[in-house]
Design a protein around this motif. Structure first.
Motif, PDB file in Angstrom:
ATOM      1  N   PHE A   1      -6.646   6.019 -11.784  1.00 42.47           N
ATOM      2  CA  PHE A   1      -5.700   5.471 -12.762  1.00 42.47           C
ATOM      3  C   PHE A   1      -4.265   5.983 -12.564  1.00 42.47           C
ATOM      4  CE2 PHE A   1      -9.641   5.236 -15.642  1.00 42.47           C
ATOM      5  CZ  PHE A   1     -10.050   4.101 -14.975  1.00 42.47           C
TER       6      PHE A   1
ATOM      7  N   LEU B   1      -4.136   5.866  -7.578  1.00 39.74           N
ATOM      8  CA  LEU B   1      -4.470   4.685  -6.769  1.00 39.74           C
ATOM      9  C   LEU B   1      -3.922   3.374  -7.337  1.00 39.74           C
ATOM     10  CD1 LEU B   1      -8.118   5.585  -5.691  1.00 39.74           C
ATOM     11  CD2 LEU B   1      -5.970   6.024  -4.513  1.00 39.74           C
TER      12      LEU B   1
ATOM     13  N   MET C   1     -21.699  10.629  -4.413  1.00 40.56           N
ATOM     14  CA  MET C   1     -20.438  10.784  -5.150  1.00 40.56           C
ATOM     15  C   MET C   1     -19.239  10.699  -4.206  1.00 40.56           C
ATOM     16  SD  MET C   1     -21.627  13.700  -7.841  1.00 40.56           S
ATOM     17  CE  MET C   1     -20.002  14.120  -8.412  1.00 40.56           C
ATOM     18  N   LEU C   2     -19.370  11.280  -3.017  1.00 37.94           N
ATOM     19  CA  LEU C   2     -18.278  11.197  -2.043  1.00 37.94           C
ATOM     20  C   LEU C   2     -18.065   9.746  -1.603  1.00 37.94           C
ATOM     21  CD1 LEU C   2     -18.727  14.279   0.334  1.00 37.94           C
ATOM     22  CD2 LEU C   2     -16.969  13.927  -1.403  1.00 37.94           C
TER      23      LEU C   2
ATOM     24  N   ALA D   1     -16.328   7.899  -4.370  1.00 43.94           N
ATOM     25  CA  ALA D   1     -14.907   8.287  -4.390  1.00 43.94           C
ATOM     26  C   ALA D   1     -14.172   7.585  -3.246  1.00 43.94           C
ATOM     27  CB  ALA D   1     -14.777   9.807  -4.268  1.00 43.94           C
TER      28      ALA D   1
ATOM     29  N   GLN E   1     -13.344   4.012  -4.035  1.00 45.83           N
ATOM     30  CA  GLN E   1     -12.168   3.845  -4.902  1.00 45.83           C
ATOM     31  C   GLN E   1     -10.895   3.722  -4.059  1.00 45.83           C
ATOM     32  OE1 GLN E   1     -12.441   7.215  -7.615  1.00 45.83           O
ATOM     33  NE2 GLN E   1     -13.221   5.886  -9.218  1.00 45.83           N
ATOM     34  N   PHE E   2     -10.833   4.502  -2.984  1.00 44.41           N
ATOM     35  CA  PHE E   2      -9.653   4.428  -2.110  1.00 44.41           C
ATOM     36  C   PHE E   2      -9.618   3.090  -1.368  1.00 44.41           C
ATOM     37  CE2 PHE E   2      -9.970   8.936  -2.887  1.00 44.41           C
ATOM     38  CZ  PHE E   2      -8.647   9.332  -2.991  1.00 44.41           C
TER      39      PHE E   2
ATOM     40  N   ALA F   1      -8.354   0.432  -3.663  1.00 44.67           N
ATOM     41  CA  ALA F   1      -6.902   0.552  -3.885  1.00 44.67           C
ATOM     42  C   ALA F   1      -6.102  -0.263  -2.881  1.00 44.67           C
ATOM     43  CB  ALA F   1      -6.495   2.017  -3.815  1.00 44.67           C
ATOM     44  N   TYR F   2      -6.690  -0.545  -1.708  1.00 43.92           N
ATOM     45  CA  TYR F   2      -5.963  -1.289  -0.671  1.00 43.92           C
ATOM     46  C   TYR F   2      -6.462  -2.726  -0.533  1.00 43.92           C
ATOM     47  CZ  TYR F   2      -3.271   2.750   0.627  1.00 43.92           C
ATOM     48  OH  TYR F   2      -2.371   3.796   0.597  1.00 43.92           O
TER      49      TYR F   2
ATOM     50  N   SER G   1      -4.142  -6.629 -10.401  1.00 43.14           N
ATOM     51  CA  SER G   1      -4.261  -5.284 -10.993  1.00 43.14           C
ATOM     52  C   SER G   1      -5.457  -5.143 -11.925  1.00 43.14           C
ATOM     53  CB  SER G   1      -2.989  -4.930 -11.769  1.00 43.14           C
ATOM     54  OG  SER G   1      -1.922  -4.841 -10.884  1.00 43.14           O
TER      55      SER G   1
ATOM     56  N   MET H   1      -8.569  -4.803  -9.915  1.00 48.91           N
ATOM     57  CA  MET H   1      -8.574  -3.489  -9.262  1.00 48.91           C
ATOM     58  C   MET H   1      -8.951  -2.398 -10.277  1.00 48.91           C
ATOM     59  SD  MET H   1      -5.526  -1.726  -7.073  1.00 48.91           S
ATOM     60  CE  MET H   1      -5.529  -2.952  -5.794  1.00 48.91           C
ATOM     61  N   PHE H   2      -8.357  -2.495 -11.473  1.00 47.77           N
ATOM     62  CA  PHE H   2      -8.660  -1.525 -12.526  1.00 47.77           C
ATOM     63  C   PHE H   2     -10.145  -1.557 -12.865  1.00 47.77           C
ATOM     64  CE2 PHE H   2      -9.518  -0.870 -17.030  1.00 47.77           C
ATOM     65  CZ  PHE H   2      -9.098   0.442 -17.188  1.00 47.77           C
TER      66      PHE H   2
ATOM     67  N   MET I   1     -12.298  -0.025 -10.065  1.00 47.88           N
ATOM     68  CA  MET I   1     -12.147   1.442 -10.022  1.00 47.88           C
ATOM     69  C   MET I   1     -12.816   2.097 -11.225  1.00 47.88           C
ATOM     70  SD  MET I   1      -8.305   2.084  -8.740  1.00 47.88           S
ATOM     71  CE  MET I   1      -7.792   1.726  -7.068  1.00 47.88           C
ATOM     72  N   PHE I   2     -12.687   1.458 -12.378  1.00 46.72           N
ATOM     73  CA  PHE I   2     -13.280   2.003 -13.600  1.00 46.72           C
ATOM     74  C   PHE I   2     -14.807   2.047 -13.490  1.00 46.72           C
ATOM     75  CE2 PHE I   2     -14.810   1.346 -18.029  1.00 46.72           C
ATOM     76  CZ  PHE I   2     -14.384   2.558 -18.547  1.00 46.72           C
TER      77      PHE I   2
ATOM     78  N   ALA J   1     -15.799   4.788 -11.171  1.00 45.15           N
ATOM     79  CA  ALA J   1     -15.624   6.106 -11.815  1.00 45.15           C
ATOM     80  C   ALA J   1     -16.746   6.374 -12.814  1.00 45.15           C
ATOM     81  CB  ALA J   1     -14.264   6.170 -12.513  1.00 45.15           C
TER      82      ALA J   1
END
Lengths: 208, 110
Positions: free
Chosen positions: A200, A203, B29-30, B33, B36-37, B40-41, B46, B49-50, B53-54, B57
């Motif tokens: 948040f 990224l 978990m890795l 994570a 998520q990166f 991002a690309y 948005s 993407m949110f 990612m949410f 997470a």
């Protein structure tokens, strides 16, 4: 007669089973984690509120150095969660040397994380980021960024100190495996918070 | 057996579980994570993407809570107490979004 009834009542009260079958210290840590989770959530919600309501929200982060740095920090923190788990396991099995070794490895990982975080801050400050101004757009960005990452960093630093104190106390026989487990819970919580801060705060603000 | 002793036994069983299982959780978990990166690309809007990612997470945090924090080994009523309290408070915080969009509209109309 009345007196003995009262004594009996008190004894019964003292022997009442805990509803969660959980030691009181561990329950206190869970209560702290719950309240702290709400604190971080409130900050992230406030951040989301500002970001959503502010046209031209800054997106200052580039792949190098910020995203690479965030990747390394994430790897270090998640790995420290695993090493903390090994420390908790060793303590539970009565392996004092192992518990001490893995707890200190976790603390060192926390120090590495903190140093990377401070390097990141110094880089951004060098680019002109301040609490209430920055060269990219809304001045609120700096306040939001430093508040959230700063609170998390303070938790990491506090966790490192607590782990060191508990490890030394455990070695001297002052603390037991339960204490290692309780601070392990705290450390995993710090890890979990970072899992939400990275996407948040970092990224979603990558410059394209 | 007293309460603390009983809990200690439950914790012992869980903590003495195989390191291999926990290593698998750690690798998962890795990977999450890392995803998520990757997200991002991606070239998506948005909100998408949110959302992605949410969700990632949430899954990652869930693994950490259940396996690293041993919530899975605690009594169900403890889990329910923690979950209901947190979910309720976090859900109530969502009331801010309407005002956030209202502010955005004010600024666009200026």
């Amino acid at each position: 007669m009345g007196g003995s009834h009262v004594v009996g009542a008190h004894a019964g009260h003292a022997l009442e089973e805990s509803p969660y079958r959980i030691p009181s210290k561990k329950l206190v840590m869970w209560l702290f984690i719950m309240s702290d989770a709400v604190t971080f959530a409130a900050l992230l919600f406030a951040y989301g509120y500002l970001r959503n309501a502010t046209p031209g929200w800054p997106r200052p982060f580039h792949f190098s150095p910020t995203v690479i740095n965030a990747m390394i920090m994430t790897f270090v923190l998640v790995t420290s969660g695993f090493t903390m788990l090994i420390a908790m396991r060793a303590a539970n099995l009565g392996n004092k040397a192992g518990a001490l070794r893995w707890t200190f490895i976790t603390a060192v990982a926390g120090i590495i994380f903190a140093l990377l975080h401070i390097r990141e801050w110094i880089g951004l400050i060098g680019e002109g980021l301040r609490l209430f101004q920055n060269p990219w757009g809304s001045g609120l960005f700096g306040a939001a960024f430093f508040t959230i990452t700063g609170l998390h960093l303070s938790h990491v630093v506090g966790g490192v100190i607590a782990l060191a104190v508990v490890a030394i106390g455990y070695q001297r026989g002052r603390y037991d495996a339960g204490h290692i487990e309780i601070w392990g819970l705290y450390w995993h919580f710090v890890d979990i918070v970072w899992m939400f801060v990275v996407p948040f705060v970092y990224l979603l603000n990558i410059a394209h | 057996m007293n309460t603390a002793g009983h809990n200690r036994d439950e914790m012992s069983k869980d903590l003495s579980g195989s390191v291999a299982k926990n290593f698998v959780i750690y690798v998962c978990m890795l990977i999450i994570a890392g995803l998520q990166f990757v997200v991002a690309y991606q070239h998506i809007d948005s909100s998408q993407m949110f959302l992605r990612m949410f969700l990632l997470a949430i899954v990652e945090a869930g693994l950490a809570v259940m396996f690293f924090m041993h919530m899975g080994a605690e009594r169900r009523n403890f889990f329910v107490t923690v979950a209901i309290g947190l979910v309720f408070v976090l859900s109530m915080m969502n009331m801010i979004w309407s005002d956030s969009f209202r502010l955005l509209r004010f600024q666009v109309l200026k």
